[in-house]
Design a protein around this motif. Structure first.
Motif, PDB file in Angstrom:
ATOM      1  N   TYR A  88      -5.350   8.555  12.619  1.00 42.37           N
ATOM      2  CA  TYR A  88      -5.510   9.947  12.187  1.00 42.37           C
ATOM      3  C   TYR A  88      -4.548  10.304  11.058  1.00 42.37           C
ATOM      4  O   TYR A  88      -4.937  10.935  10.073  1.00 42.37           O
ATOM      5  N   ASP A  89      -3.283   9.887  11.165  1.00 37.73           N
ATOM      6  CA  ASP A  89      -2.298  10.192  10.125  1.00 37.73           C
ATOM      7  C   ASP A  89      -2.666   9.532   8.799  1.00 37.73           C
ATOM      8  O   ASP A  89      -2.511  10.127   7.737  1.00 37.73           O
ATOM      9  N   THR A  90      -3.131   8.289   8.859  1.00 32.95           N
ATOM     10  CA  THR A  90      -3.517   7.582   7.634  1.00 32.95           C
ATOM     11  C   THR A  90      -4.705   8.256   6.969  1.00 32.95           C
ATOM     12  O   THR A  90      -4.754   8.378   5.745  1.00 32.95           O
ATOM     13  N   LEU A  91      -5.666   8.705   7.759  1.00 36.89           N
ATOM     14  CA  LEU A  91      -6.815   9.418   7.202  1.00 36.89           C
ATOM     15  C   LEU A  91      -6.370  10.714   6.540  1.00 36.89           C
ATOM     16  O   LEU A  91      -6.808  11.044   5.435  1.00 36.89           O
ATOM     17  N   GLY A  92      -5.501  11.450   7.191  1.00 42.19           N
ATOM     18  CA  GLY A  92      -4.998  12.701   6.635  1.00 42.19           C
ATOM     19  C   GLY A  92      -4.204  12.477   5.365  1.00 42.19           C
ATOM     20  O   GLY A  92      -4.314  13.243   4.406  1.00 42.19           O
ATOM     21  N   GLU A  93      -3.415  11.403   5.355  1.00 45.45           N
ATOM     22  CA  GLU A  93      -2.631  11.070   4.164  1.00 45.45           C
ATOM     23  C   GLU A  93      -3.550  10.731   2.989  1.00 45.45           C
ATOM     24  O   GLU A  93      -3.321  11.177   1.866  1.00 45.45           O
ATOM     25  N   ALA A  94      -4.581   9.939   3.239  1.00 41.72           N
ATOM     26  CA  ALA A  94      -5.529   9.589   2.178  1.00 41.72           C
ATOM     27  C   ALA A  94      -6.229  10.837   1.644  1.00 41.72           C
ATOM     28  O   ALA A  94      -6.367  11.012   0.430  1.00 41.72           O
ATOM     29  N   PHE A  95      -6.651  11.701   2.541  1.00 42.97           N
ATOM     30  CA  PHE A  95      -7.303  12.952   2.131  1.00 42.97           C
ATOM     31  C   PHE A  95      -6.369  13.775   1.244  1.00 42.97           C
ATOM     32  O   PHE A  95      -6.753  14.256   0.177  1.00 42.97           O
ATOM     33  N   SER A  96      -5.135  13.914   1.673  1.00 42.36           N
ATOM     34  CA  SER A  96      -4.140  14.694   0.928  1.00 42.36           C
ATOM     35  C   SER A  96      -3.858  14.082  -0.445  1.00 42.36           C
ATOM     36  O   SER A  96      -3.793  14.790  -1.458  1.00 42.36           O
ATOM     37  N   GLN A  97      -3.691  12.762  -0.498  1.00 48.34           N
ATOM     38  CA  GLN A  97      -3.398  12.100  -1.765  1.00 48.34           C
ATOM     39  C   GLN A  97      -4.573  12.197  -2.740  1.00 48.34           C
ATOM     40  O   GLN A  97      -4.376  12.420  -3.935  1.00 48.34           O
ATOM     41  N   LEU A  98      -5.771  12.024  -2.235  1.00 47.46           N
ATOM     42  CA  LEU A  98      -6.953  12.129  -3.091  1.00 47.46           C
ATOM     43  C   LEU A  98      -7.140  13.554  -3.610  1.00 47.46           C
ATOM     44  O   LEU A  98      -7.508  13.764  -4.766  1.00 47.46           O
ATOM     45  N   THR A  99      -6.871  14.527  -2.764  1.00 48.75           N
ATOM     46  CA  THR A  99      -6.970  15.929  -3.181  1.00 48.75           C
ATOM     47  C   THR A  99      -5.924  16.236  -4.254  1.00 48.75           C
ATOM     48  O   THR A  99      -6.225  16.891  -5.257  1.00 48.75           O
ATOM     49  N   SER A 100      -4.707  15.744  -4.075  1.00 55.80           N
ATOM     50  CA  SER A 100      -3.653  15.929  -5.078  1.00 55.80           C
ATOM     51  C   SER A 100      -4.038  15.293  -6.407  1.00 55.80           C
ATOM     52  O   SER A 100      -3.798  15.865  -7.477  1.00 55.80           O
ATOM     53  N   ALA A 139       0.831  -1.212   0.000  1.00 57.21           N
ATOM     54  CA  ALA A 139       0.000   0.000   0.000  1.00 57.21           C
ATOM     55  C   ALA A 139       0.863   1.259   0.000  1.00 57.21           C
ATOM     56  O   ALA A 139       0.568   2.230  -0.700  1.00 57.21           O
ATOM     57  N   TYR A 140       1.954   1.241   0.766  1.00 56.14           N
ATOM     58  CA  TYR A 140       2.862   2.396   0.785  1.00 56.14           C
ATOM     59  C   TYR A 140       3.535   2.604  -0.573  1.00 56.14           C
ATOM     60  O   TYR A 140       3.648   3.734  -1.050  1.00 56.14           O
ATOM     61  N   PHE A 141       3.994   1.523  -1.189  1.00 55.94           N
ATOM     62  CA  PHE A 141       4.626   1.651  -2.511  1.00 55.94           C
ATOM     63  C   PHE A 141       3.627   2.181  -3.535  1.00 55.94           C
ATOM     64  O   PHE A 141       3.961   3.039  -4.352  1.00 55.94           O
ATOM     65  N   LEU A 142       2.405   1.675  -3.492  1.00 57.00           N
ATOM     66  CA  LEU A 142       1.387   2.123  -4.448  1.00 57.00           C
ATOM     67  C   LEU A 142       1.044   3.596  -4.263  1.00 57.00           C
ATOM     68  O   LEU A 142       0.962   4.352  -5.237  1.00 57.00           O
ATOM     69  N   SER A 143       0.850   4.018  -3.016  1.00 53.93           N
ATOM     70  CA  SER A 143       0.437   5.407  -2.790  1.00 53.93           C
ATOM     71  C   SER A 143       1.559   6.386  -3.111  1.00 53.93           C
ATOM     72  O   SER A 143       1.318   7.449  -3.698  1.00 53.93           O
ATOM     73  N   ASP A 144       2.793   6.035  -2.760  1.00 53.79           N
ATOM     74  CA  ASP A 144       3.908   6.938  -3.067  1.00 53.79           C
ATOM     75  C   ASP A 144       4.123   7.031  -4.583  1.00 53.79           C
ATOM     76  O   ASP A 144       4.368   8.114  -5.117  1.00 53.79           O
ATOM     77  N   THR A 145       4.005   5.908  -5.267  1.00 49.26           N
ATOM     78  CA  THR A 145       4.136   5.902  -6.728  1.00 49.26           C
ATOM     79  C   THR A 145       3.017   6.729  -7.352  1.00 49.26           C
ATOM     80  O   THR A 145       3.249   7.494  -8.292  1.00 49.26           O
ATOM     81  N   ALA A 146       1.816   6.603  -6.818  1.00 47.67           N
ATOM     82  CA  ALA A 146       0.679   7.393  -7.321  1.00 47.67           C
ATOM     83  C   ALA A 146       0.934   8.883  -7.152  1.00 47.67           C
ATOM     84  O   ALA A 146       0.669   9.677  -8.057  1.00 47.67           O
ATOM     85  N   LEU A 147       1.451   9.256  -6.004  1.00 54.42           N
ATOM     86  CA  LEU A 147       1.718  10.664  -5.727  1.00 54.42           C
ATOM     87  C   LEU A 147       2.736  11.227  -6.715  1.00 54.42           C
ATOM     88  O   LEU A 147       2.542  12.313  -7.271  1.00 54.42           O
TER      89      LEU A 147
END
Length: 167
Positions: A127-139, A84-92
């Motif tokens: 809380y951090d994971t929720l904030g990270e998801a929000f930030s990534q989706l907004t980006s 999940a970390y590799f996927l989200s960082d690659t997506a970003l």
């Protein structure tokens, strides 16, 4: 020259049959994740996405192998978390580069894995994971806006609202 990421990973795991059950291997992979991420930020290497896809494929293959070998599928939690970390960082990184469709595929898979792992329960521990998801989706939404794909921009903005717990 040095060895590739895949050769390094294969060398590390060849001696340890239970590497996914221990957290040690995850730390090595997260170090590779952070190192390649920083390298991309500085050098903008075109081969970054190919290297990442190789690691993502490796992790997916390992998950399949692990699920068929183990009696307890919950042992794939560390693997799922790392993937999940590799996927989200690659997506970003892809989103910042303007490759929105590729970014959305990777982020969707990452969010799905995190959902399965229970990371989006509304509590302070996540809380951090929720904030990270929000930030990534907004980006990602902004990525789609830049290429005038308003339908996908709106889609991801609406999804991000479900992760906005008081941010």
């Amino acid at each position: 020259g040095g060895c590739s990421e895949k050769e390094m990973i294969n060398g590390i795991i060849s001696e340890n049959a239970n590497y996914w059950i221990s957290k040690k291997f995850r730390y090595i992979l997260i170090t590779i994740l952070n190192g390649t991420s920083a390298e991309y930020d500085v050098l903008q290497e075109p081969s970054f996405f190919e290297k990442r896809e190789n690691i993502i494929k490796f992790l997916r293959d390992e998950k399949f192998n692990l699920q068929t070998e183990l009696e307890r599928p919950e042992d794939t939690v560390i693997l799922d978390d790392t993937l999940a970390y590799f996927l989200s960082d690659t997506a970003l990184k892809a989103g910042f580069r303007g490759n929105c469709s590729y970014a959305s595929e990777r982020l969707d898979e990452s969010l799905s894995l995190r959902q399965e792992l229970g990371y989006f329960e509304n509590n302070s521990e996540n809380y951090d994971t929720l904030g990270e998801a929000f930030s990534q989706l907004t980006s990602l939404s902004i990525c789609f806006l830049k290429i005038q794909d308003n339908i996908n921009a709106l889609k991801y903005m609406k999804v991000s609202e479900s992760f906005n717990y008081g941010f």
